[in-house]
Every structure is written in structure tokens, then in C-alpha cells.
Design a protein around this motif. Structure first.
Motif, short mmCIF file in Angstrom:
data_model
loop_
_atom_site.label_atom_id
_atom_site.label_comp_id
_atom_site.label_asym_id
_atom_site.label_seq_id
_atom_site.Cartn_x
_atom_site.Cartn_y
_atom_site.Cartn_z
N LEU A 385 0.84 -1.20 0.00
CA LEU A 385 0.00 0.00 0.00
C LEU A 385 0.87 1.25 0.00
N LEU A 386 1.89 1.25 0.86
CA LEU A 386 2.80 2.39 0.91
C LEU A 386 3.55 2.55 -0.41
N GLY A 387 4.02 1.43 -0.97
CA GLY A 387 4.74 1.49 -2.24
C GLY A 387 3.86 1.99 -3.37
N SER A 388 2.61 1.53 -3.41
CA SER A 388 1.69 1.96 -4.46
C SER A 388 1.37 3.44 -4.35
N LEU A 389 1.19 3.92 -3.12
CA LEU A 389 0.90 5.34 -2.92
C LEU A 389 2.10 6.20 -3.28
N MET A 390 3.29 5.76 -2.84
CA MET A 390 4.49 6.55 -3.08
C MET A 390 4.83 6.62 -4.56
N PHE A 391 4.98 5.43 -5.21
CA PHE A 391 5.44 5.39 -6.58
C PHE A 391 4.31 5.44 -7.60
N GLY A 392 3.07 5.26 -7.14
CA GLY A 392 1.94 5.29 -8.06
C GLY A 392 1.14 6.57 -8.03
#
Length: 542
Positions: A385-392
Motif C-alpha cells: 500500500l505504501l509502495g503503491s501510494l508513493m510510486f503510483g
């Protein structure tokens, strides 16, 4: 029907279609859609040194395979052209390509007797899949080819184990597929060899075990014809694209005679992987790029992409060491460790370089653990979730929406527009060119000041603002709003729009700086607008 997988496929599509989308790295545009758009729409774009030198290092095959169909469709239906469709259509092609990952994972899971539902759920819910695998990176095609390579090799190896009486002719189909995969992989990214080397050696080793060393030598020799033919084909395509040769050279007797009678025959062709190697083996060239410690991939990039999988595998490895010494577990571990070691020898290391490793990580975890613990589920959900929010969504998230907004302004104006980008990632020019494609009288000029000093911006304004019949806009992160909120000399900076959330790690907001702009930060929404936005200013004389 796997409902969890279907949910994440829908999320994958949503992140592709989202107008407010993060900008991970300039290469996703300037090694792909920017180049193809310039060719097909005949517009001014930024062609980096990789594409216009006497020794180009990028093949044209991958960009035309992905952005090509999307832009051809827009040329056929020009009424669909907008800055949004110029951005999203190539990514829709990548979304379709992403189903190759799902299909190969499904096939690999069956081969290795792994829980198919579990492996597909992990793959589809990883932010590497949700975000990176739908971007126009050459690493994405490299990942697809690595997935396919693992499938071809594991299928052949299992076949050898179960049918050792088979004739050697069984290998010729496999050799053909591997040759094509390896050559295309090398043309896309030379680093593909670091991923392919161990699986291919593993396959040859099993041929020796089940047949003989003589059979291994025959197989190695059998690689040569296909490798040579595919290499020549890719070389001819690139040489035609870059203008080293023409169709007349290939399809007329006079042209062929001239080509092969020339004393400089080799100068009529360009082999982009060789150019790439020649460039990167020169230390002086590498010094122009960011240099990283050799342990960056191991200590930073691998955990960044795969932390829950990496941690769980390490724990399971030490807990069940004797039980996991299965031949295929060793193969999967080595398929991670070997490329990781080889890539760590390079001084330039970015997380996306490790994108292909998602496949062996997921397979290895699913072979070692058939049920997910509560702790793993929580860590997996939170991390991705954090990765998707950050890089997405968040990382440089306001840049592309601001460009779509600027292009909409240009659509309603016949005036020359100057767009100044200050402390942002490189703006893809083709996204600002929708109005030019539809109306050739519209004129724009993009000024990319990157992370220059304030003086550079104001010197640029001194040259542009006094011009008659032109509009000047500045795009800059809100963390630099203190430079523009008051009149600077003879210029007024009118804040006309903000796009958020936007995070630029190069210009982290300074919360302790006195607020000279009297901005409202009374609630969370206004706080985000103040510190985490991309601002668009219209410049006028006092």
C-alpha cells in the motif's frame, strides 16, 4: 474465478487510467513514448543523447512495440488526441502486456506444483506489478522476457527428468525460443544477460546429467544460427531507424552492391548493445550519472521492492534449512542471488533494475510456505500500500496533471506560450503538444531549468516576459512557493492552479521556515496544498 486477483487487476487498471499519476523516473518517457511521438506526429520533442549520437545505445524495437500501436491508433482517430490520451494510451498497452506476467506465473505454478491462487495473488498485489510493470520502462520488457525464460527452462528441465529417453531433437525447439529471448533481451537491456546466465547454465547442466557432455556441446552450437539471425535482424532494424542504411541498400541490386563493396561496410550498421557496453565501460561516462555504493542493490533496492518476501524467505530458510534443499528451491535462490551479485558490480544502481526478480521471489516463497501467517498478511498489505501510494500517486505526482492543465490552456489560446519548469523532473514534451498536433498554428516552447539556482529562473524571465504576444508560465513545487508569493522585481507571480499530492524528495518542505506567504494550513487539506503541491504560476509585468 480468483476474486482477489480480479480485484487487483481492476486496481492495476485504475492506477493506469488515473489522471493524477506519479512520475517515477524520466526514462519511462524519454526512452519510449517521447521518441515515438516525435517520430509519428512530427512534433518537437526532447531526444536525449542516447538516441541522437553517432553511436546510439537504445534500440527502437521496444518503444515501437509499446507506444507505437497506441500512437498509430491516435493518428487513425485524431479526434481522440489530447494530452491525457497521449499519456495514458501507451500505458494501456503496457497494461495489456502485464497479463503476460499473470499467465506465466500461472503456468510456472502448475509446473512446480505451487498453490496457483496464492502465487497469483502475491504477484498481482505487489506494488512492483501494480505500478512498475505498467510503466514504459525497458526494465518491464526485460522482466517479461525473464519470466518467459524461466518458464521455458523449467518446463524443459522437468521434461528431461520425466522422459530421459527422449531424443536430442526435443531440445531444438527450446534452443530456438531461448535464443530469441536472449537476443531480444540483450537488445532491450544488456543487463538481461545477468538474469539469463544462471538459468541457461542450469539447463545445460541438466542436459549433461541426463544425456552427455557431447549433447551439451551440440546444444551450445545449435544456439549460434538463431542468435546470429535474430541479431542481424535487430541490427538491420536499428540501422534503418537511425539512418545508417536505407531500404534502397537492402532491396535493390545497386544498393546491395554499393553496401557490400564499401570498404567501410561495418560503418553502415549500428549494434546498439555494443554501443551501450562501450559507453558504460568508460568510467568517465559513468561519472556523469549518479554513482552508488556497490551494496546499494543488496541493502537498499532489494528490501525496497521485496521486503516482506525477502524477510519471510530468510526466516524460513534458517528455520527449515534441511527441508528446503529441493533442487528447484536452489534454482530459484540462485536465480535471485546471481543477477543480484552481477548487477551489484555496476556503480549505478536503481531499484527498477531489480524488477525481474519478482518472479523467483514469489515462486520461492510459495514453495517454502503454503499458508500465509497473519503477520505476513499485515506486512504485505502495508508495504505494498505504501509502495503503491508513493510510486503510483505521490512521487512527483503533480507534474503530469499540471502539464495536462497547461495543454488545455493552449487549446483555447492562439498565443505563443512559454512553459518554464523549475525544480521538477524532465517534462515530456509530447504531453504538452496535443494542441499542436490538432492545430499546427499553436506554438509552445518548453524551458526545463531542472534544479537550477533562483538566478537562472529570473534570468530566463528577463528574456521571455517582455516579449509581446506571448504568455509565460512557471511550474514549480509548492515547497518553493516562498520564492514567488511576493512580487519579485518587476514580475508578478499569479498562482493559477495547484495539483496535489506532490512529493519531491529533492526539495523537501521546510516546516520551520517562517511563513511569509500567509498560507492557510488550518486543516490537513490546506496543509497538503501548502507543502505537497505542484504550483502553476502565470507571470506578468508589474
Amino acid at each position: 474465478m480468483n476474486k482477489v486477483w480480479l480485484v487487483f487487476v481492476c486496481l492495476r487498471l485504475t492506477l493506469v487510467l488515473l489522471p493524477h499519476n506519479a512520475y517515477i523516473h524520466p526514462d519511462e518517457f524519454f526512452q519510449n513514448s517521447e521518441i515515438v511521438a516525435g517520430d509519428l506526429f512530427d512534433i518537437n520533442v526532447y531526444r536525449s543523447w542516447e538516441w541522437k549520437s553517432q553511436q546510439p545505445i537504445r534500440t527502437c524495437i521496444f518503444p515501437y512495440l509499446t507506444s507505437g500501436p497506441a500512437f498509430v491508433l491516435l493518428k487513425v482517430f485524431p479526434q481522440l488526441i489530447s494530452s491525457y490520451t497521449l499519456y495514458v494510451m501507451p500505458r494501456l498497452v503496457m497494461f495489456l502486456f502485464s497479463f503476460i506476467f499473470d499467465y506465466i506465473m500461472y503456468k510456472l505454478s502448475h509446473l512446480l506444483h505451487i498453490n496457483t491462487k496464492l502465487s497469483l495473488n502475491l504477484l498481482s498485489s505487489s506494488y512492483v506489478m501494480l505500478v512498475f510493470y505498467t510503466r514504459l520502462f525497458s526494465n518491464t520488457l526485460e522482466s517479461i522476457l525473464f519470466f518467459i525464460l524461466l518458464y521455458v527452462i523449467l518446463k524443459s528441465t522437468l521434461s528431461m527428468r520425466q522422459h530421459t529417453h527422449k531424443s536430442v531433437s526435443h531440445f531444438y525447439s527450446c534452443i530456438f525460443h531461448l535464443s530469441v529471448i536472449i537476443v531480444i533481451g540483450v537488445f532491450v537491456r544488456v543487463t538481461f544477460l545477468s538474469f539469463a546466465v544462471f538459468p541457461v547454465l542450469y539447463w545445460l547442466y541438466h542436459i549433461k546429467l541426463n544425456y552427455s557432455l557431447h549433447t551439451v556441446l551440440k546444444c551450445m552450437i545449435s544456439f549460434i544460427p538463431t542468435i546470429v539471425i535474430v541479431t542481424l535482424l535487430c541490427t538491420v532494424i536499428d540501422s534503418l531507424y537511425y539512418g545508417f542504411i536505407t531500404f534502397e541498400h537492402l532491396f535493390s541490386l545497386k544498393g546491395l552492391t554499393h553496401l557490400f563493396s564499401s570498404s567501410e561496410l561495418l560503418n553502415h550498421f549500428t549494434v546498439t548493445p555494443l554501443n551501450f557496453l562501450q559507453y558504460n565501460l568508460d568510467v568517465s561516462n559513468l561519472s556523469e550519472h549518479t554513482l552508488h555504493p556497490y551494496i546499494t542493490h543488496i541493502l537498499v533496492n532489494t528490501p525496497l521492492l521485496f521486503l516482506p518476501l525477502l524477510w519471510s524467505i530468510l526466516v524460513l530458510f534458517f528455520q527449515k534449512y534441511k527441508k528446503i534443499r529441493d533442487n528447484f528451491n536452489v534454482f530459484l535462490i540462485s536465480s535471485i542471488v546471481v543477477p543480484l551479485f552481477i548487477l551489484s558490480l555496476a556503480p549505478h544502481q536503481e531499484p527498477r533494475f531489480l524488477m525481474p526478480l519478482l518472479c523467483p521471489f514469489v515462486l520461492l516463497f510459495c514453495k517454502m510456505e503454503t499458508r500465509l501467517s497473519h503477520g505476513f498478511k499485515v506486512s504485505w498489505i502495508v508495504w505494498n500500500l505504501l509502495g503503491s501510494l508513493m510510486f503510483g500517486v505521490v512521487h512527483q505526482g503533480g507534474l503530469l496533471p499540471s502539464m495536462i492543465y497547461l495543454d488545455s490552456i493552449q487549446h483555447s489560446s492562439q498565443t505563443m506560450c512559454h512553459y518554464i519548469f523549475f525544480h521538477t523532473y524532465m517534462p515530456p514534451r509530447h504531453i504538452l503538444s496535443a494542441s499542436q498536433i490538432q492545430n499546427s498554428t499553436n506554438q509552445i516552447t518548453v524551458h526545463d531549468l531542472m534544479h537550477g539556482e533562483d538566478l537562472l529562473l529570473f534570468n530566463k524571465l528577463d528574456r521571455l516576459v517582455p516579449l509581446d504576444d506571448s504568455l509565460v508560465y512557471v511550474v514549480s513545487p509548492s515547497s518553493l512557493h516562498h520564492l514567488f508569493c511576493h512580487k519579485k522585481g518587476m514580475y508578478n507571480f499569479q498562482l493559477i492552479s495547484q495539483f496535489y499530492p506532490h512529493l519531491t524528495v529533492e526539495d523537501i518542505p521546510d516546516y520551520h521556515m517562517p511563513d511569509k506567504c500567509n498560507q492557510d494550513e488550518s486543516d490537513t487539506f490546506n496543509f497538503i496544498k501548502k507543502y505537497f503541491s505542484m504550483n502553476v504560476y502565470k507571470i506578468s509585468l508589474d
